[in-house]
Write a protein that holds these residues in place. Structure first.
Motif, PDB file in Angstrom:
ATOM      1  N   GLY A  11      -2.126  17.343   5.465  1.00  0.00           N
ATOM      2  CA  GLY A  11      -2.514  17.789   4.131  1.00  0.00           C
ATOM      3  C   GLY A  11      -2.052  16.903   3.001  1.00  0.00           C
ATOM      4  N   PHE A  12      -1.620  15.696   3.291  1.00  0.00           N
ATOM      5  CA  PHE A  12      -1.150  14.786   2.249  1.00  0.00           C
ATOM      6  C   PHE A  12      -1.271  13.351   2.747  1.00  0.00           C
ATOM      7  N   ALA A  13      -1.174  12.412   1.819  1.00  0.00           N
ATOM      8  CA  ALA A  13      -1.084  10.991   2.150  1.00  0.00           C
ATOM      9  C   ALA A  13       0.038  10.379   1.319  1.00  0.00           C
ATOM     10  N   ILE A  14       0.758   9.451   1.921  1.00  0.00           N
ATOM     11  CA  ILE A  14       1.885   8.780   1.257  1.00  0.00           C
ATOM     12  C   ILE A  14       1.654   7.270   1.292  1.00  0.00           C
ATOM     13  N   VAL A  15       1.907   6.612   0.180  1.00  0.00           N
ATOM     14  CA  VAL A  15       1.874   5.148   0.144  1.00  0.00           C
ATOM     15  C   VAL A  15       3.184   4.641  -0.457  1.00  0.00           C
ATOM     16  N   ALA A  16       3.633   3.500   0.029  1.00  0.00           N
ATOM     17  CA  ALA A  16       4.861   2.870  -0.456  1.00  0.00           C
ATOM     18  C   ALA A  16       4.600   1.391  -0.690  1.00  0.00           C
ATOM     19  N   PHE A 177      11.667  -0.303  -3.421  1.00  0.00           N
ATOM     20  CA  PHE A 177      10.361   0.244  -3.072  1.00  0.00           C
ATOM     21  C   PHE A 177      10.068   1.474  -3.922  1.00  0.00           C
ATOM     22  N   VAL A 178       8.777   1.703  -4.179  1.00  0.00           N
ATOM     23  CA  VAL A 178       8.327   2.927  -4.830  1.00  0.00           C
ATOM     24  C   VAL A 178       7.457   3.697  -3.827  1.00  0.00           C
ATOM     25  N   ILE A 179       7.619   5.015  -3.801  1.00  0.00           N
ATOM     26  CA  ILE A 179       6.874   5.876  -2.889  1.00  0.00           C
ATOM     27  C   ILE A 179       6.090   6.891  -3.718  1.00  0.00           C
ATOM     28  N   LYS A 180       4.795   7.019  -3.433  1.00  0.00           N
ATOM     29  CA  LYS A 180       3.966   8.010  -4.126  1.00  0.00           C
ATOM     30  C   LYS A 180       3.209   8.848  -3.106  1.00  0.00           C
ATOM     31  N   ILE A 181       2.868  10.062  -3.514  1.00  0.00           N
ATOM     32  CA  ILE A 181       2.234  11.021  -2.612  1.00  0.00           C
ATOM     33  C   ILE A 181       1.017  11.633  -3.293  1.00  0.00           C
TER      34      ILE A 181
END
Length: 204
Positions: A11-16, A177-181
């Motif tokens: 139910g989600f996607a994460i990119v870094a 690093f930056v992580i977004k969801i």
């Protein structure tokens, strides 16, 4: 030396992405955000030549906004990915962009998705993907530990494993690093992983 990677969970996607702004052997800053919020439910993580990366991702962002303004409905993640791929393909034989993209999004009908788009306009829908030298380590780590039904906490733990592997194995590893969801609640910042902070120099 750029490192961009992402994955799709339950139910989600994460990119870094790393946050280093580099030219040749020089590091200009450690807080460059390479993940753009495309709209309320889409993220674009990009790597490549800084000028191409910034110009092209902003161009895509404005065109996605223009489509919503003209038609009253937003593009789906798949439609936005295909538009991006089409623009890269058109530019390929004229004035190509040196930019690689991971596009993550959430749609009410199809849920979370992740699209791999490289500089020669290759488009694939993937469960996990990566660009840059860090991909050698992040892809192998995700191959070992990734599951499609991962929770947010499990996915973040896997992202942290990838970051640790990149920092410990890559000879010129980016420190931050930056992580977004993105999920049903929208696209947003999740966390920054910093091992080096910008130092302000006192004026003499």
């Amino acid at each position: 030396m750029e490192c961009v990677f992402g994955l799709v969970g339950n139910g989600f996607a994460i990119v870094a992405a790393d946050t280093s702004a580099v030219h040749s052997i020089l590091l200009h800053k450690n807080n460059e955000d390479k993940i753009m919020v495309l709209d309320s439910h889409k993220l674009v993580a990009a790597s490549g030549e800084p000028g191409d990366r910034v110009q092209f991702t902003e161009y895509v962002q404005k065109n996605v906004s223009l489509y919503k303004f003209r038609n009253g409905i937003p593009l789906t993640t798949a439609a936005a990915a295909n538009f991006t791929r089409g623009e890269l393909a058109t530019a390929l034989r004229k004035n190509p962009y040196s930019v690689n993209i991971l596009m993550a999004g959430y749609d009410n009908e199809s849920g979370a998705s992740l699209y791999y788009i490289d500089y020669i306009a290759t488009l694939h829908k993937v469960d996990k993907g990566a660009f840059g030298y860090g991909s050698y380590f992040s892809l192998s780590t995700m191959d070992r530990h990734y599951r499609s039904d991962m929770s947010v906490e499990e996915a973040i733990e896997l992202v942290d494993k990838c970051i640790l592997e990149i920092r410990s194995r890559l000879v010129v590893a980016p420190p931050n690093f930056v992580i977004k969801i993105v999920d049903k609640d929208g696209a947003r910042d999740y966390a920054w992983r910093q091992s080096v902070k910008d130092v302000t120099t006192a004026v003499v």
